[in-house]
Scaffold this motif. Structure first.
Motif, PDB file in Angstrom:
ATOM      1  N   ASP A 273      40.818  23.224  48.946  1.00 54.57           N
ATOM      2  CA  ASP A 273      40.191  23.902  47.894  1.00 54.57           C
ATOM      3  C   ASP A 273      39.319  24.988  48.906  1.00 54.57           C
ATOM      4  O   ASP A 273      39.014  26.072  48.296  1.00 54.57           O
ATOM      5  N   ARG A 274      38.758  24.549  50.093  1.00 54.68           N
ATOM      6  CA  ARG A 274      38.114  25.502  50.722  1.00 54.68           C
ATOM      7  C   ARG A 274      38.816  26.714  51.353  1.00 54.68           C
ATOM      8  O   ARG A 274      38.389  27.792  51.425  1.00 54.68           O
ATOM      9  N   GLU A 275      40.002  26.593  51.558  1.00 49.37           N
ATOM     10  CA  GLU A 275      40.923  27.738  51.818  1.00 49.37           C
ATOM     11  C   GLU A 275      41.047  28.860  50.629  1.00 49.37           C
ATOM     12  O   GLU A 275      40.977  29.817  50.675  1.00 49.37           O
ATOM     13  N   GLU A 276      41.254  28.103  49.409  1.00 50.96           N
ATOM     14  CA  GLU A 276      41.248  28.841  48.199  1.00 50.96           C
ATOM     15  C   GLU A 276      40.028  29.476  47.772  1.00 50.96           C
ATOM     16  O   GLU A 276      40.270  30.841  47.410  1.00 50.96           O
ATOM     17  N   LEU A 277      38.947  29.122  48.244  1.00 51.19           N
ATOM     18  CA  LEU A 277      37.508  29.594  48.133  1.00 51.19           C
ATOM     19  C   LEU A 277      37.603  30.929  48.903  1.00 51.19           C
ATOM     20  O   LEU A 277      36.948  32.089  48.536  1.00 51.19           O
ATOM     21  N   ALA A 278      38.026  30.810  50.256  1.00 48.23           N
ATOM     22  CA  ALA A 278      37.945  31.735  51.089  1.00 48.23           C
ATOM     23  C   ALA A 278      38.760  33.153  50.431  1.00 48.23           C
ATOM     24  O   ALA A 278      38.345  34.251  50.744  1.00 48.23           O
ATOM     25  N   ASP A 279      40.126  32.758  50.098  1.00 50.04           N
ATOM     26  CA  ASP A 279      40.702  33.843  49.601  1.00 50.04           C
ATOM     27  C   ASP A 279      40.237  34.595  48.206  1.00 50.04           C
ATOM     28  O   ASP A 279      40.363  35.699  48.064  1.00 50.04           O
ATOM     29  N   GLU A 280      39.422  33.841  47.426  1.00 53.04           N
ATOM     30  CA  GLU A 280      38.752  34.490  46.306  1.00 53.04           C
ATOM     31  C   GLU A 280      37.568  35.324  46.619  1.00 53.04           C
ATOM     32  O   GLU A 280      37.221  36.461  46.028  1.00 53.04           O
ATOM     33  N   ILE A 281      36.830  34.901  47.911  1.00 57.65           N
ATOM     34  CA  ILE A 281      35.492  35.659  48.229  1.00 57.65           C
ATOM     35  C   ILE A 281      36.390  37.144  48.624  1.00 57.65           C
ATOM     36  O   ILE A 281      35.578  38.328  48.492  1.00 57.65           O
ATOM     37  N   GLY A 282      37.459  36.921  49.238  1.00 55.31           N
ATOM     38  CA  GLY A 282      38.191  38.557  49.684  1.00 55.31           C
ATOM     39  C   GLY A 282      38.344  39.116  48.524  1.00 55.31           C
ATOM     40  O   GLY A 282      38.083  40.315  48.257  1.00 55.31           O
ATOM     41  N   GLU A 283      38.987  38.648  47.380  1.00 53.57           N
ATOM     42  CA  GLU A 283      39.177  39.460  46.135  1.00 53.57           C
ATOM     43  C   GLU A 283      37.853  39.888  45.549  1.00 53.57           C
ATOM     44  O   GLU A 283      38.019  41.287  45.137  1.00 53.57           O
ATOM     45  N   ARG A 598      28.863  53.683  30.580  1.00 48.52           N
ATOM     46  CA  ARG A 598      29.911  53.245  31.770  1.00 48.52           C
ATOM     47  C   ARG A 598      29.373  53.110  32.577  1.00 48.52           C
ATOM     48  O   ARG A 598      29.316  52.160  33.755  1.00 48.52           O
ATOM     49  N   VAL A 599      28.239  53.980  33.301  1.00 51.17           N
ATOM     50  CA  VAL A 599      27.490  53.794  34.586  1.00 51.17           C
ATOM     51  C   VAL A 599      26.642  52.600  34.688  1.00 51.17           C
ATOM     52  O   VAL A 599      26.687  51.973  35.592  1.00 51.17           O
ATOM     53  N   GLU A 600      26.092  52.186  33.420  1.00 47.26           N
ATOM     54  CA  GLU A 600      25.628  50.982  33.292  1.00 47.26           C
ATOM     55  C   GLU A 600      26.274  50.029  33.421  1.00 47.26           C
ATOM     56  O   GLU A 600      26.048  48.729  34.192  1.00 47.26           O
ATOM     57  N   ASP A 601      27.643  49.811  32.819  1.00 46.12           N
ATOM     58  CA  ASP A 601      28.599  48.752  33.230  1.00 46.12           C
ATOM     59  C   ASP A 601      28.985  48.707  34.580  1.00 46.12           C
ATOM     60  O   ASP A 601      29.160  47.458  35.064  1.00 46.12           O
ATOM     61  N   LEU A 602      29.289  49.733  35.274  1.00 44.34           N
ATOM     62  CA  LEU A 602      29.471  49.540  36.651  1.00 44.34           C
ATOM     63  C   LEU A 602      28.508  49.059  37.558  1.00 44.34           C
ATOM     64  O   LEU A 602      28.925  48.276  38.137  1.00 44.34           O
ATOM     65  N   LEU A 603      27.414  49.249  37.461  1.00 42.19           N
ATOM     66  CA  LEU A 603      26.437  48.860  37.722  1.00 42.19           C
ATOM     67  C   LEU A 603      26.218  47.196  37.648  1.00 42.19           C
ATOM     68  O   LEU A 603      25.978  46.548  38.644  1.00 42.19           O
ATOM     69  N   ASP A 604      26.342  46.896  36.441  1.00 41.62           N
ATOM     70  CA  ASP A 604      26.401  45.501  36.050  1.00 41.62           C
ATOM     71  C   ASP A 604      27.393  44.640  36.950  1.00 41.62           C
ATOM     72  O   ASP A 604      27.251  43.666  37.503  1.00 41.62           O
ATOM     73  N   ALA A 605      28.767  45.471  37.007  1.00 36.27           N
ATOM     74  CA  ALA A 605      29.874  44.806  37.579  1.00 36.27           C
ATOM     75  C   ALA A 605      29.683  44.497  39.162  1.00 36.27           C
ATOM     76  O   ALA A 605      30.259  43.393  39.469  1.00 36.27           O
ATOM     77  N   ILE A 606      29.140  45.653  39.840  1.00 33.45           N
ATOM     78  CA  ILE A 606      28.727  45.333  41.150  1.00 33.45           C
ATOM     79  C   ILE A 606      27.817  44.431  41.461  1.00 33.45           C
ATOM     80  O   ILE A 606      28.108  43.472  42.286  1.00 33.45           O
ATOM     81  N   ALA A 607      26.978  44.088  40.783  1.00 38.02           N
ATOM     82  CA  ALA A 607      25.932  43.002  40.702  1.00 38.02           C
ATOM     83  C   ALA A 607      26.388  41.636  40.583  1.00 38.02           C
ATOM     84  O   ALA A 607      26.216  40.672  41.351  1.00 38.02           O
ATOM     85  N   ASP A 608      27.483  41.621  39.672  1.00 36.72           N
ATOM     86  CA  ASP A 608      28.191  40.495  39.327  1.00 36.72           C
ATOM     87  C   ASP A 608      28.962  40.100  40.476  1.00 36.72           C
ATOM     88  O   ASP A 608      28.930  38.874  40.945  1.00 36.72           O
ATOM     89  N   ALA A 609      29.817  40.886  41.170  1.00 38.90           N
ATOM     90  CA  ALA A 609      30.739  40.810  42.274  1.00 38.90           C
ATOM     91  C   ALA A 609      29.728  40.183  43.411  1.00 38.90           C
ATOM     92  O   ALA A 609      30.246  39.257  43.936  1.00 38.90           O
ATOM     93  N   THR A 610      28.577  40.937  43.791  1.00 38.55           N
ATOM     94  CA  THR A 610      27.510  40.490  44.972  1.00 38.55           C
ATOM     95  C   THR A 610      27.281  38.864  44.539  1.00 38.55           C
ATOM     96  O   THR A 610      27.404  37.912  45.276  1.00 38.55           O
ATOM     97  N   ASP A 611      26.870  38.521  43.306  1.00 39.18           N
ATOM     98  CA  ASP A 611      26.510  37.157  42.875  1.00 39.18           C
ATOM     99  C   ASP A 611      27.573  36.114  42.960  1.00 39.18           C
ATOM    100  O   ASP A 611      27.449  35.231  43.779  1.00 39.18           O
ATOM    101  N   ALA A 612      28.740  36.653  42.568  1.00 39.19           N
ATOM    102  CA  ALA A 612      29.924  35.613  42.859  1.00 39.19           C
ATOM    103  C   ALA A 612      30.237  35.357  44.158  1.00 39.19           C
ATOM    104  O   ALA A 612      30.578  34.161  44.545  1.00 39.19           O
TER     105      ALA A 612
END
Length: 899
Positions: A273-283, A598-612
Motif C-alpha cells: 500500500d505504501r508503494e501505491e501511495l508513492a505512485d499516486e503522489i507522483g500523478e 474557467r480561471v476560477e476552476d483552474l485555481l481550485d484544481a491547483i489548490a485541490d491537487a496540492t492538498d491531496a
C-alpha cells in the motif's frame, strides 16, 4: 263501559265525522246504504283493530284517500280512555301507521299491545264482544242457527268457563309429565343399583392397600440408584474438566499459529500500500503542473493581473465576475422593459384593429335588424286586419247563442241556479223512490209469510188456528196497503223520469251560457291584442330608424380605430431594434464570464491537487507506523507459542479419557434402570388414583341413589295430587255450567215473557248441553227454527239480551259490560214485532244497561230513543255526514208526515 265520542277521517264512506254519544238509548237512523253501520264498525275497529274486521285492512280507507284515522273516547270502571288508530294504504299492503291508547295509568303503543290491553281490560276478545254485546247486521239469528256444541263453546267462552277446561287440560298434561318423569327416575334408580353392585364386587379397598405397598418398595430402589449415579457423574465431570483444559490450550496454540501467519501477511500488504501511495503522489504532481500551464495561457485574455508562477487570487476573480453580473442584470432589466413595450404596442394595435372589425360588424347587424323590423311591420298590419274580422265573427256567435233563451223556461244568466234546483228536486224524488221500494219489498214479505201461515191453517198475527181468529182480515189490509204503495211508487217513477228530462234541458242551457261567456272573453282578448299590436307597429318603425343612425356612427368610429393602430405598430418596430442591440452586448458579457469561471476552476484544481499530495504523504507515514507495531506483536506471540508447547502431558490426557468413558457408561445404564423404575412408580400411582376415584364414585353413587329414591317417592305423591286436581277442575266446570244454564234459562224466560205477550208459548228450556226448546201452552215442544221469521228473530234477540244480563250480573261490576249494540235488528220483524223489540230495549235499560246503541230506520224505534243521530249520504260525492237530532224535533217531523 260507555262510548263517549268517536271521530272519523277517511273511514269508508266518511270524509270527516265527529259524534258524541251519551247514556241511554241512542238510535242511528237514515236511508239504506247511507253508512249507519260504519259508525259502529269504526268503534269496534278502534278497540280491536284488524281483528274487528271481516275484510282486508285496506277496505276501511276511503276510495281515493291515502290513509284513514279513527279515534274513540270511552269510559270504563269510572275512568276515561282514548284510543287512536291510523291506517296507511300507499304501499302494496295496507299497514297500521299509528296505534296509541291513552289510559289513566299508562300509554300503550302498537296494534298488538293495544289489542291485548283492551282484551284484558274488557275480559273479552273481539269474538266474545260480538257474541255478547254486538248484534251485527244479518247475524241476529246467529245463536239459534248454531249447533248445541257451537252454542256451548260461545257461552263457555263468554262466561270464562273455557279457562277451567284449560286448567283441567293443564293438570292432565302435568299428570302425564309427572308420570313420565317418575318412570324415568325409576329407571335411573335401577341403573344406579346395578352400578353400585358392580363396584362393590371389585374389593377396591384391598386392592388399594396392595398398590400402596408396591409403590413404597419401588420408590426406595429409585433413591438408591439416584445416589450411585450422582457419584459416577462427579467422576465423569472431573475427567471432562481436565480434557477441556488441555483442549483449550490446544485451541489457543492453533490460534497463535494463525495470528503469527496473519501478522506476516498484514505487514507485507501494508508495504505494498505504501508503494501505491508513492505512485499516486507522483500523478497528483503531474496534474498540478498541467493546470498551471493552462492557467498561464488563459490569463492574458482577461483583465486580471498575474501569470502561471504568480496567479491572481480568488478574490480578484470574484470581483471581476460580480462586475460582469451587475452589468448583465442592468441589460436584462432594460431588455424586459423594451420587450414589454413591444408587446404592449403590438397588442394595442391588434385590439384597435379588432375593435374596428367589431364596429363594422355591429353596423351591419343593425342594418339587418332594421330590415327585419320593417318586414315585421308589414306582416303585423296584415294580421291586424284578420283579427278585426275575428272580432266581428265572435259578436255574431254571441247574438246567435243568446237567442236560444227566447223560448227557454229561464232568462239568460239563471241557467246554473235552474239546474241546481232541478237536481235537488230529482235527488229528493230518488230518495222517495228508494224508500217506497223498500216499503213495497217489506210489505210483500209480510204478505207472503201471512199467506204461508194461512195455507198451514195458522193466523198471521198470533199463530193460532184460523178458525174463530179475529185477526184473519188483516191480510186484506196488508194487500190494500201494498196496492197503495205500488201506486205511489209508479207515480214517483214518473215524476223521476220527468225531472231527469228537465235536468238534461237545464244542463244544455248551462252549457250555452258557458259558451257565451267564453266567446265574450275571447272577443275581449282579441280586441286588447289588436290595440297592443297597433302600438307595437309604431314602435318598430321608430326603432328601425334609430338602428340605421347607429350603424353610420359605428362605421365612422371603426376608421378612427384603424388609424390609431398604425401609429402603435411604428412604435413597436423602434423597440424591436433596441432589443437586438441589448442581446449583442449580453453575448460579449457571457464570453468574458465563461473565461473568468474557467480561471476560477483552474485555481481550485491547483489548490485541490496540492492538498491531496499532502494527505497522501501523511497516510504513507501512518502505514509505516502501523507496520512497526505489528512487528512488535509478532515477537510476543512467538514467545507464547513456545511456552504452550512445553506444557503438554499426553499420559495424563489418556487417563482422563478412560475415567470419562467408564463413568459415562455407568450413568447411561443407571438412567435406563431409573427410567424403568419411574415408569413403574407412575403406573402404580395412576392405579392408586384410579382405585381412589372408583371408591369416590361408589360413595357418590350411593348418595345419588338415596336422593333419587326420595325423588321417586315425591313424584309418586305428586302424580296422585295432579290426578285429584284434574278431576276437581272437570267437576267444577260441570257445576258452574249447570248454574249458568239455570240462571240463563230463568233470565231468558223472564225477558221472553216480557216482550212476547201472547198465549201461544208457555216457557223456554235450555238443557245442560245448550239445546234450546220452546214449549207451547199445550206442552208441545218446538225447535226454535219452527218459529216464524219475526218470532225467531225476537227469540234470538231475547237470548242475546239474557246472555248480556247474565254476564253483567255475574261479574258484579268488576268489569263493566260494553254498550249493548243492535245493528238493524228489525230486518226480519214485522210492525207488531217491532213494538215488542221496543219493549225489549226498554227492559234492558231498566235492568241497568248504561248505554244501548241501535242502528235502524224504523220510526217506532226512533220515537223510543233518548238521542237521535241521522246519517245522510250526498248522492253526488257518495260521502256520508252525521247530524245529532233532538228526539222532540224528530217526533214533530213524524207527526207532520202522518197528517
Amino acid at each position: 263501559m260507555r262510548f263517549e265520542r268517536v271521530r272519523l277521517s277517511n273511514f269508508k264512506c266518511y270524509d270527516d265525522a265527529d259524534l258524541r254519544l251519551d247514556r241511554g238509548v241512542t238510535v242511528i237512523h237514515g236511508l239504506n246504504g247511507s253508512g249507519k253501520s260504519s259508525l259502529l264498525e269504526a268503534c269496534f275497529f278502534a278497540l280491536y283493530g284488524s281483528k274487528g274486521l271481516d275484510n282486508n285492512l285496506g277496505d276501511v280507507v276511503t276510495i281515493g284517500a291515502d290513509d284513514t284515522e279513527v279515534e274513540l273516547w270511552f269510559a270504563h270502571g269510572g275512568k276515561s280512555y282514548h284510543v287512536e288508530r291510523r291506517v296507511r294504504a300507499t304501499g302494496d299492503q295496507p299497514t297500521t301507521a299509528k296505534c296509541v291508547l291513552e289510559a289513566p295509568d299508562a300509554t300503550v303503543e302498537g296494534a298488538r299491545d293495544v289489542r291485548a290491553y283492551v282484551q284484558e281490560l274488557l275480559r273479552m276478545d273481539a269474538e266474545a264482544f260480538v257474541n255478547c254485546a254486538y248484534v251485527r247486521q244479518g247475524e241476529v239469528n246467529k245463536l239459534i242457527n248454531a249447533s248445541p256444541s257451537q252454542r256451548q263453546d260461545m257461552l263457555d267462552s263468554l262466561l270464562q268457563l273455557g279457562k277451567l277446561e284449560d286448567y283441567r287440560e293443564r293438570a292432565s298434561d302435568a299428570r302425564v309429565g309427572v308420570g313420565r318423569v317418575r318412570d324415568d327416575k325409576r329407571g335411573a334408580l335401577s341403573q344406579l343399583d346395578e352400578q353400585i353392585e358392580t363396584k362393590e364386587d371389585k374389593e377396591l379397598h384391598a386392592r388399594l392397600n396392595d398398590l400402596r405397598t408396591e409403590h413404597e418398595e419401588v420408590s426406595g430402589e429409585i433413591d438408591r440408584f439416584d445416589e450411585q449415579r450422582e457419584k459416577a457423574v462427579e467422576t465423569r465431570d472431573r475427567a471432562v474438566e481436565i480434557l477441556e483444559s488441555y483442549e483449550e490450550k490446544r485451541e489457543e496454540l492453533a490460534a497463535l499459529e494463525s495470528d503469527v501467519e496473519d501478522l506476516r501477511e498484514q505487514i507485507s500488504e501494508t508495504e505494498r500500500d505504501r508503494e501505491e501511495l508513492a505512485d499516486e503522489i507522483g500523478e497528483r504532481r503531474e496534474t498540478r503542473t498541467a493546470r498551471r500551464e493552462e492557467l498561464g495561457s488563459l490569463l492574458p485574455e482577461t483583465d486580471l493581473d498575474g501569470d502561471a508562477e504568480d496567479p491572481p487570487n480568488a478574490e480578484a476573480v470574484d470581483q471581476r465576475l460580480d462586475a460582469l453580473g451587475d452589468r448583465e442584470d442592468e441589460l436584462r432589466e432594460e431588455l424586459n422593459d423594451v420587450t414589454s413595450a413591444v408587446t404592449e404596442y403590438s397588442t394595442t394595435a391588434e385590439n384597435l384593429r379588432e375593435t374596428a372589425d367589431d364596429l363594422d360588424a355591429q353596423a351591419e347587424d343593425k342594418r339587418e335588424q332594421a330590415d327585419d323590423l320593417e318586414s315585421d311591420v308589414a306582416e303585423t298590419r296584415e294580421a291586424l286586419a284578420d283579427r278585426r274580422e275575428k272580432i266581428d265573427e265572435l259578436g255574431e256567435r254571441i247574438e246567435t247563442l243568446e237567442a236560444e233563451f227566447d223560448d227557454a223556461p229561464v232568462e239568460f244568466g239563471a241557467a246554473d241556479s235552474f239546474r241546481e234546483e232541478v237536481a235537488d228536486e230529482l235527488s229528493e224524488v230518488r230518495e222517495t223512490v228508494a224508500g217506497l221500494e223498500s216499503d213495497v219489498e217489506n210489505q210483500r214479505e209480510t204478505i207472503e209469510e201471512a199467506e204461508a201461515l194461512l195455507d198451514a191453517g195458522k193466523c198471521p198475527e198470533c199463530g193460532q188456528d184460523v178458525d174463530g181468529s179475529p185477526h184473519v182480515e188483516t191480510i186484506d189490509d196488508d194487500r190494500e196497503r201494498l196496492a197503495e204503495l205500488e201506486a205511489e211508487l209508479e207515480s214517483a217513477h214518473e215524476r223521476q223520469s220527468d225531472l231527469e228530462d228537465r235536468l238534461d234541458s237545464a244542463e244544455e242551457l248551462a252549457e250555452i251560457e258557458s259558451e257565451v261567456q267564453e266567446c265574450r272573453t275571447n272577443r275581449s282578448n282579441v280586441e286588447q291584442l289588436v290595440e297592443q299590436r297597433e302600438a307595437t307597429v309604431e314602435e318598430k318603425v321608430e326603432q328601425a330608424e334609430r338602428l340605421r343612425e347607429e350603424a353610420d356612427e359605428h362605421e365612422s368610429e371603426a376608421a378612427d380605430k384603424r388609424e390609431a393602430a398604425g401609429e402603435h405598430e411604428d412604435e413597436a418596430d423602434e423597440s424591436r431594434e433596441r432589443v437586438g442591440e441589448i442581446n449583442g452586448e449580453l453575448a460579449t458579457i457571457r464570453e468574458d464570464r465563461e473565461r473568468l469561471e474557467r480561471v476560477e476552476d483552474l485555481l481550485d484544481a491547483i489548490a485541490d491537487a496540492t492538498d491531496a499530495i499532502e494527505r497522501l504523504r501523511e497516510r504513507r507515514d501512518h502505514l509505516e507506523e502501523t507496520n512497526d507495531e505489528r512487528r512488535e506483536r509478532l515477537v510476543e506471540k512467538r514467545e507464547r507459542r513456545s511456552n504452550l508447547q512445553e506444557e503438554f502431558d499426553e499420559g495424563r490426557i489418556e487417563q482422563a479419557r478412560e475415567q470419562r468413558e467408564t463413568a459415562s457408561d455407568y450413568v447411561e445404564k443407571a438412567d435406563a434402570k431409573l427410567e424403568s423404575l419411574r415408569e413403574r412408580r407412575d403406573e402404580l400411582q395412576s392405579a392408586i388414583g384410579g382405585v381412589e376415584n372408583e371408591i369416590e364414585e361408589l360413595e357418590t353413587l350411593r348418595e345419588r341413589r338415596e336422593a333419587l329414591a326420595e325423588r321417586v317417592e315425591w313424584l309418586d305423591s305428586l302424580y296422585e295430587e295432579t290426578e285429584q286436581l284434574q278431576r276437581m277442575y272437570g267437576d267444577l266446570r260441570a257445576e258452574l255450567r249447570q248454574r249458568n244454564v239455570e240462571s240463563l234459562q230463568a233470565m231468558l224466560n223472564e225477558i221472553f215473557d216480557l216482550v212476547y205477550q201472547n198465549d201461544s208459548y208457555a216457557r223456554i228450556e235450555l238443557s245442560g248441553d245448550y239445546e234450546l226448546t220452546v214449549y207451547q201452552k199445550d206442552g208441545e215442544p218446538l225447535d226454535p227454527e219452527q218459529l216464524s221469521g219475526g218470532e225467531r228473530a225476537l227469540f234470538n234477540l231475547s237470548l242475546r239480551c239474557a246472555i248480556y244480563r247474565l254476564l253483567a250480573e255475574g261479574i258484579e261490576g268488576a268489569a263493566p259490560m260494553p254498550p249493548l249494540i243492535l245493528d238493524e235488528p228489525t230486518v226480519f220483524l214485522d210492525s207488531g214485532h217491532v213494538s215488542q223489540l221496543v219493549e225489549l230495549v226498554e227492559a234492558m235499560r231498566e235492568y241497568g244497561v248504561e248505554q244501548i246503541l241501535v242502528v235502524s230506520h224504523d220510526e217506532e224505534l226512533v220515537g223510543a230513543a233518548d238521542d237521535l243521530v241521522r246519517v245522510e249520504k250526498d248522492s253526488t260525492t257518495n260521502r256520508s255526514t252525521v247530524v245529532r237530532e233532538e228526539p222532540e224535533d224528530r217526533l214533530l217531523e213524524v207527526v207532520g208526515a202522518d197528517d
